[in-house]
Design a protein around this motif. Structure first.
Motif, short mmCIF file in Angstrom:
data_model
loop_
_atom_site.label_atom_id
_atom_site.label_comp_id
_atom_site.label_asym_id
_atom_site.label_seq_id
_atom_site.Cartn_x
_atom_site.Cartn_y
_atom_site.Cartn_z
N ALA A 102 41.37 49.12 37.43
CA ALA A 102 42.22 50.30 37.19
C ALA A 102 41.87 51.45 38.14
N GLY A 103 40.65 51.41 38.69
CA GLY A 103 40.24 52.48 39.61
C GLY A 103 39.15 53.37 39.04
N GLY A 153 28.47 48.40 34.57
CA GLY A 153 28.63 47.25 35.48
C GLY A 153 27.64 47.35 36.64
N MET A 202 28.43 37.76 32.83
CA MET A 202 29.26 38.52 33.78
C MET A 202 30.07 37.58 34.66
N LEU A 229 31.74 39.83 27.81
CA LEU A 229 30.99 41.08 27.64
C LEU A 229 29.52 40.83 27.31
N ILE A 247 41.86 43.64 42.67
CA ILE A 247 40.47 43.18 42.51
C ILE A 247 40.11 42.10 43.53
N ARG A 277 39.17 43.53 46.90
CA ARG A 277 38.11 44.55 46.93
C ARG A 277 36.85 44.05 47.63
N TYR A 302 35.80 49.47 49.22
CA TYR A 302 36.98 49.36 50.11
C TYR A 302 37.95 48.32 49.56
N ASP A 323 32.40 37.97 40.43
CA ASP A 323 33.38 37.90 39.33
C ASP A 323 34.76 38.39 39.75
N ALA A 375 49.43 55.38 40.87
CA ALA A 375 49.71 56.34 41.94
C ALA A 375 48.64 56.20 43.03
N VAL A 408 45.79 60.23 41.84
CA VAL A 408 45.08 59.93 40.58
C VAL A 408 43.93 60.92 40.44
P1 AP5 Z 1 32.48 46.50 35.59
O1 AP5 Z 1 31.66 46.58 36.81
O2 AP5 Z 1 32.55 47.67 34.69
O3 AP5 Z 1 33.90 45.97 35.99
P2 AP5 Z 1 35.39 46.29 35.44
O4 AP5 Z 1 35.54 47.11 34.22
O5 AP5 Z 1 36.00 44.95 35.37
O6 AP5 Z 1 35.92 47.26 36.42
P3 AP5 Z 1 35.99 47.10 37.95
O7 AP5 Z 1 34.73 47.57 38.58
O8 AP5 Z 1 36.43 45.71 38.30
O9 AP5 Z 1 37.23 48.00 38.27
P4 AP5 Z 1 37.40 49.56 38.48
O10 AP5 Z 1 38.30 50.07 37.40
O11 AP5 Z 1 36.08 50.26 38.68
O12 AP5 Z 1 38.24 49.53 39.82
P5 AP5 Z 1 37.86 50.00 41.31
O13 AP5 Z 1 37.73 51.49 41.35
O14 AP5 Z 1 36.74 49.20 41.87
O15 AP5 Z 1 31.96 45.28 34.69
C1 AP5 Z 1 31.67 44.00 35.23
C2 AP5 Z 1 31.11 43.10 34.13
O16 AP5 Z 1 29.87 43.65 33.62
C3 AP5 Z 1 32.00 42.94 32.89
O17 AP5 Z 1 32.96 41.93 33.06
C4 AP5 Z 1 30.94 42.59 31.81
O18 AP5 Z 1 30.53 41.25 31.90
C5 AP5 Z 1 29.76 43.47 32.21
N1 AP5 Z 1 29.79 44.81 31.57
C6 AP5 Z 1 29.90 46.02 32.21
N2 AP5 Z 1 29.89 47.02 31.33
C7 AP5 Z 1 29.80 46.45 30.09
C8 AP5 Z 1 29.79 46.96 28.76
N3 AP5 Z 1 29.89 48.28 28.54
N4 AP5 Z 1 29.71 46.09 27.75
C9 AP5 Z 1 29.59 44.77 27.96
N5 AP5 Z 1 29.61 44.20 29.18
C10 AP5 Z 1 29.72 45.03 30.24
O19 AP5 Z 1 39.22 49.62 42.04
C11 AP5 Z 1 39.57 48.26 42.30
C12 AP5 Z 1 40.15 48.15 43.73
O20 AP5 Z 1 41.42 48.81 43.77
C13 AP5 Z 1 39.28 48.81 44.81
O21 AP5 Z 1 39.28 47.98 45.96
C14 AP5 Z 1 39.96 50.14 45.09
O22 AP5 Z 1 39.80 50.54 46.46
C15 AP5 Z 1 41.42 49.84 44.76
N6 AP5 Z 1 42.06 50.99 44.15
C16 AP5 Z 1 41.53 51.84 43.22
N7 AP5 Z 1 42.43 52.78 42.85
C17 AP5 Z 1 43.56 52.50 43.57
C18 AP5 Z 1 44.85 53.12 43.63
N8 AP5 Z 1 45.16 54.20 42.89
N9 AP5 Z 1 45.78 52.57 44.47
C19 AP5 Z 1 45.47 51.46 45.23
N10 AP5 Z 1 44.26 50.86 45.22
C20 AP5 Z 1 43.32 51.36 44.38
#
Ligand code: AP5
Length: 216
Positions: free
Chosen positions: A13-14, A34, A55, A60, A126, A129, A139, A165, A202, A207
């Motif tokens: 989601a970002g 994470g 993971m 979770l 994802i 990324r 990036y 992952d 957006a 955002v």
């Molecule tokens: P975690 O690392 O938290 O991963 P996630 O929630 O799956 O989130 P992401 O890091 O994949 O996404 P993000 O929302 O940060 O997106 P990003 O900014 O990178 O967790 C990983 C694992 O750890 C879990 O599956 C679980 O196993 C464990 N875990 C972690 N926390 C836990 C908890 N509390 N409890 C239990 N288990 C836990 O953006 C993605 C991409 O899109 C990037 O390349 C970015 O450049 C691009 N992007 C971002 N925004 C935009 C935009 N507006 N427009 C276009 N591109 C964009």
């Protein structure tokens, strides 16, 4: 004024992207469970060894482990530091734990910002990324390439990596986990009147501006 905020939204989601912007622009500190878990996996700690398979499957990690990590990190920060919870809480038990963790440290939750996104677009985000192997700057193959090819904008590094992952099958499991266990915690915060919603589809700058408008 010290702020405590949650960035909530499904995988991709970002949350991490926006947390990094808030660190740069508002001097807040990102607490990403994470990132903490990935650091534990890399260091081969007992928590890392326990978390790795979970993971990699997109499931979770236990509530006790992640809440313990959050409490420890908060204790390392001064009480005046504003924090962004990224990827935490993810279950009702974690939401309860966070309330207790904050109260014990004289903090309170100010905002929960939900990044609203179209799930179909997230797999694309994802799987495209990657990040700098040296400093972790994020990036994307299409949406955020380094300004100079193969060179990190932040540290000048030339090595990049992708998360294990970040494949389509695991992403689908992560999204199902979000729908089943994380989305249901939103009403807890809605009842407190602290939820702000932002269009996460957006462009990144827009955002960021919408989030900063909520923070005031
Ligand atoms: P975690 O690392 O938290 O991963 P996630 O929630 O799956 O989130 P992401 O890091 O994949 O996404 P993000 O929302 O940060 O997106 P990003 O900014 O990178 O967790 C990983 C694992 O750890 C879990 O599956 C679980 O196993 C464990 N875990 C972690 N926390 C836990 C908890 N509390 N409890 C239990 N288990 C836990 O953006 C993605 C991409 O899109 C990037 O390349 C970015 O450049 C691009 N992007 C971002 N925004 C935009 C935009 N507006 N427009 C276009 N591109 C964009």
């Amino acid at each position: 004024m010290t702020l405590n905020i949650i960035l909530l939204g499904p995988p991709g989601a970002g949350k991490g992207t926006q947390a990094a912007r808030l660190e740069e622009e508002k001097g807040m500190v990102q607490l990403s469970t994470g990132d903490m878990l990935r650091a534990a996996v890399k260091a081969g700690t007992p928590i890392g060894l326990q978390a790795k398979a979970v993971m990699d499957a997109g499931e979770l990690v236990s509530d006790e482990i992640v809440s313990g990590l959050i409490g420890e990190r908060l204790d390392e920060l001064g009480g005046e530091t504003s924090v962004i919870f990224d990827g935490y809480p993810r279950t009702a038990a974690q939401a309860d734990a966070l309330d207790a963790i904050l109260a014990a440290r004289g903090r309170k939750l100010d905002h929960v910002i939900e990044l609203q996104v179209d799930e179909d677009a997230l797999v694309d985000r994802i799987t495209g990324r990657f990040s700098c192997a040296a400093c972790g700057a994020g990036y994307h193959d299409r949406y955020k390439q380094p300004k100079t090819p193969d060179t990190c904008d932040a540290c000048g590094g030339h090595e990049f990596k992708r998360r294990p992952d970040d494949n389509e099958e695991t992403v689908r499991t992560r999204m199902a986990e979000y729908r089943a266990k994380t989305a249901p915690i939103l009403p807890i915060y809605e009842a407190r009147g602290i939820v702000g919603r932002v269009d996460g589809m957006a462009p990144i700058d827009e955002v960021n501006a919408a989030i900063e408008a909520i923070l005031g």
